[in-house]
Scaffold this motif. Sequence first.
Motif, mmCIF file in Angstrom:
data_model
loop_
_atom_site.group_PDB
_atom_site.id
_atom_site.type_symbol
_atom_site.label_atom_id
_atom_site.label_comp_id
_atom_site.label_asym_id
_atom_site.label_seq_id
_atom_site.Cartn_x
_atom_site.Cartn_y
_atom_site.Cartn_z
ATOM 1 N N ASP A 160 40.613 34.518 56.420
ATOM 2 C CA ASP A 160 41.027 34.829 57.785
ATOM 3 C C ASP A 160 41.830 36.126 57.809
ATOM 4 N N HIS A 161 41.888 36.748 58.948
ATOM 5 C CA HIS A 161 42.655 37.982 59.063
ATOM 6 C C HIS A 161 44.156 37.693 58.942
ATOM 7 N N LEU A 162 44.846 38.554 58.216
ATOM 8 C CA LEU A 162 46.301 38.474 58.089
ATOM 9 C C LEU A 162 46.823 39.894 58.109
ATOM 10 N N ASP A 163 47.550 40.247 59.164
ATOM 11 C CA ASP A 163 48.028 41.625 59.218
ATOM 12 C C ASP A 163 49.290 41.774 58.377
ATOM 13 N N GLU A 164 49.584 43.004 58.027
ATOM 14 C CA GLU A 164 50.664 43.271 57.076
ATOM 15 C C GLU A 164 52.024 42.851 57.614
ATOM 16 N N GLU A 165 52.236 42.937 58.907
ATOM 17 C CA GLU A 165 53.528 42.547 59.467
ATOM 18 C C GLU A 165 53.760 41.046 59.328
ATOM 19 N N GLU A 166 52.731 40.264 59.627
ATOM 20 C CA GLU A 166 52.870 38.814 59.461
ATOM 21 C C GLU A 166 53.026 38.453 57.993
ATOM 22 N N ALA A 167 52.278 39.118 57.135
ATOM 23 C CA ALA A 167 52.403 38.865 55.689
ATOM 24 C C ALA A 167 53.817 39.157 55.216
ATOM 25 N N ARG A 168 54.379 40.246 55.702
ATOM 26 C CA ARG A 168 55.750 40.605 55.330
ATOM 27 C C ARG A 168 56.735 39.525 55.784
ATOM 28 N N ASP A 169 56.550 39.024 56.982
ATOM 29 C CA ASP A 169 57.428 37.963 57.495
ATOM 30 C C ASP A 169 57.273 36.678 56.681
ATOM 31 N N ILE A 170 56.043 36.328 56.346
ATOM 32 C CA ILE A 170 55.783 35.122 55.559
ATOM 33 C C ILE A 170 56.459 35.220 54.195
ATOM 34 N N LEU A 171 56.318 36.355 53.555
ATOM 35 C CA LEU A 171 56.893 36.542 52.219
ATOM 36 C C LEU A 171 58.415 36.555 52.263
ATOM 37 N N ARG A 172 58.990 37.091 53.322
ATOM 38 C CA ARG A 172 60.461 37.089 53.455
ATOM 39 C C ARG A 172 61.012 35.668 53.515
ATOM 40 N N GLU A 173 60.249 34.755 54.085
ATOM 41 C CA GLU A 173 60.704 33.373 54.233
ATOM 42 C C GLU A 173 60.323 32.484 53.049
ATOM 43 N N ALA A 174 59.513 32.988 52.132
ATOM 44 C CA ALA A 174 58.991 32.166 51.041
ATOM 45 C C ALA A 174 60.031 31.977 49.940
ATOM 46 N N PRO A 175 60.050 30.810 49.300
ATOM 47 C CA PRO A 175 61.027 30.557 48.236
ATOM 48 C C PRO A 175 60.792 31.440 47.022
ATOM 49 N N GLY A 176 61.890 31.941 46.463
ATOM 50 C CA GLY A 176 61.821 32.705 45.226
ATOM 51 C C GLY A 176 61.450 34.165 45.386
ATOM 52 N N ILE A 177 61.229 34.626 46.624
ATOM 53 C CA ILE A 177 60.756 35.989 46.859
ATOM 54 C C ILE A 177 61.813 36.812 47.593
ATOM 55 N N LEU A 178 61.953 38.063 47.201
ATOM 56 C CA LEU A 178 62.723 39.049 47.945
ATOM 57 C C LEU A 178 61.791 40.200 48.297
ATOM 58 N N VAL A 179 61.692 40.520 49.565
ATOM 59 C CA VAL A 179 60.849 41.622 50.019
ATOM 60 C C VAL A 179 61.703 42.875 50.140
ATOM 61 N N VAL A 180 61.292 43.928 49.436
ATOM 62 C CA VAL A 180 61.915 45.243 49.554
ATOM 63 C C VAL A 180 60.769 46.202 49.830
ATOM 64 N N ASP A 181 60.560 46.539 51.090
ATOM 65 C CA ASP A 181 59.339 47.248 51.476
ATOM 66 C C ASP A 181 59.626 48.258 52.584
ATOM 67 N N LYS A 182 60.214 49.382 52.187
ATOM 68 C CA LYS A 182 60.476 50.467 53.125
ATOM 69 C C LYS A 182 59.544 51.631 52.787
ATOM 70 N N ARG A 183 58.944 52.191 53.783
ATOM 71 C CA ARG A 183 57.997 53.278 53.547
ATOM 72 C C ARG A 183 58.733 54.614 53.487
ATOM 73 N N GLU A 184 59.504 54.719 52.404
ATOM 74 C CA GLU A 184 60.306 55.913 52.163
ATOM 75 C C GLU A 184 60.551 56.022 50.673
ATOM 76 N N ASP A 185 61.057 57.149 50.238
ATOM 77 C CA ASP A 185 61.346 57.349 48.817
ATOM 78 C C ASP A 185 62.284 56.249 48.319
ATOM 79 N N GLY A 186 61.874 55.552 47.273
ATOM 80 C CA GLY A 186 62.712 54.504 46.689
ATOM 81 C C GLY A 186 62.708 53.193 47.440
ATOM 82 N N GLY A 187 61.857 53.066 48.440
ATOM 83 C CA GLY A 187 61.853 51.847 49.245
ATOM 84 C C GLY A 187 61.009 50.735 48.668
ATOM 85 N N TYR A 188 61.104 50.535 47.384
ATOM 86 C CA TYR A 188 60.316 49.545 46.642
ATOM 87 C C TYR A 188 61.096 49.199 45.374
#
Length: 340
Positions: A253-281
């Motif tokens: 099924d379709h899953l857009d990147e914004e929803e995926a980012r939200d899902i991963l932020r709420e998931a156990p054991g995961i930290l999302v660091v995803d800024k579209r800039e130098d060092g944003g990873y």
Amino acid sequence: MGYKVVVCGATGNVGREMLNILAERSFPADEVAVLASRRSLGTEVSYGDKTLKTKDLETFDFTGWDIAFFAIGSDATKQYAPKAAKAGCIVIDNSSLYRYDRDVPLVVPEVNPEAVDGYSKKNIIANPNCSTAQMVVALKPLHDRARIKRVVVSTYQSVSGTGKEAIDELWDQTKGMYVPGQEREPSVYTKQIAFNVIPHIDSFMEDGSTREEWKMVAETKKIVDPKIKVTATCVRVPVFVGHSEAINIEFEDHLDEEEARDILREAPGILVVDKREDGGYVTPVECVGDFATFVSRIRQDSTIDNGLNIWVVSDNLRKGAALNAVQIAETLDQRVLKKG
């Protein structure tokens, strides 16, 4: 009343990390025994603010002990794990020996905690491969939402996944680039690892893949969903600690990147660091010593109908080995044994 806990292979990288994490997470252990081979007998290791002396694995009696963490490799595990299990001690094994045994649960607590309930068939629970563990933590919440069809993963695995001798080889080869007379030829690896990458981890198989790549396929199917198709290329890189993975995912099924980012932020054991800039990873250097699996570079793959790319980084000695093993013990405590 807490548990009587054994750590087998307590002088190795993973064994020492298990002791650190047991102490850091205040696992309810009333007594801890540390075991090693005879050549390491009497070696002192740290457990919280205590110093423990290693005992002989060969002669140790597991009767009356509750949980044994094994970090000693498949050959030794094959000899001693059944003895511990037969004595009534639940074995949590970090080797590959039991991962593909139908009667042994293969567990990543953020993904399939219910699987620990099947431990009683052999009194053994398997810890997955380090590269698989961090990947499935990231895949599972996305799979629950949009059903994964296919995964293409390339790994960038640190030398600590091979052991202390590999760490020494990278260090010595790096020094040898700058200090005359300090050169070191490859002995742990097939080629120079310093300032290089090696697309070869574990032994080659008949189809041209390596066993490390096969492990990622088989273990993902066992832990997450047997219907998921996985293809992997596993590469050793000149990094001391921390595995990285570039993962391409195709969904039903379709899953857009914004929803995926939200899902991963709420998931156990995961930290999302995803800024579209130098060092944003996150990079391996930044993940060392952390419990989390970090996800960055979340973006749509426009070459397929329902695709995403993600970048996943984790401390392989922690989530890839010792932390996951301790989390399995915590899950046992919560779901089955309930002493904590």
